[in-house]
Design a protein around this motif. Sequence first.
Motif, short mmCIF file in Angstrom:
data_model
loop_
_atom_site.label_atom_id
_atom_site.label_comp_id
_atom_site.label_asym_id
_atom_site.label_seq_id
_atom_site.Cartn_x
_atom_site.Cartn_y
_atom_site.Cartn_z
N ARG A 2 0.84 -1.20 0.00
CA ARG A 2 0.00 0.00 0.00
C ARG A 2 0.88 1.26 0.00
O ARG A 2 1.86 1.33 0.73
N GLN A 31 -1.64 -0.80 -4.16
CA GLN A 31 -2.87 -0.10 -3.78
C GLN A 31 -2.48 1.30 -3.31
O GLN A 31 -1.62 1.44 -2.42
N GLN A 50 0.38 2.15 5.67
CA GLN A 50 1.00 2.25 4.35
C GLN A 50 2.41 1.70 4.43
O GLN A 50 3.07 1.79 5.46
#
Length: 151
Positions: A2, A31, A50
């Motif tokens: 991410r 993502q 993240q």
Amino acid sequence: MRARVLYATLTGNNEDVADVIIAEFERLGVQTIKEDISDVEALDLNPTTQDILVTVVYTFDLGTLADEAIDFYEDLPDVDLQGVTYGVAGSGDVYYGKDYGTAVDILEEQFSKTAGIHGASGVKVNLRPDAKATDELQKFTQALVQKASNN
């Protein structure tokens, strides 16, 4: 994997830079979330949300940081970015000589005070991303993903 891309823009150029980075992340299967940096509290960043954090900011008056990014900048050394790979990019105008793109340098220096992992050298884009800058931003993004994959 991410990624989170935070940007500040007055002219739209930095959003274009962010969009090139995001397109490459998505091409690589990462993502990605895109947010205006003024809507993000640095102290609310959580390293579990993240793997990669990218900031894209412009340089303002006489080589200073964009107003929208000042709160983020000031809080950054107090943020836990353990295990997060970071990178900085931004547009500027070579017309300003020694002040060209200094916001990239300013934020990279501030990120170095965190426990984050420097993923790639900062990228300075003259105005809008042309073909050469797009290629450089794609390589920057690939380096971030590679570094994050190795951690």
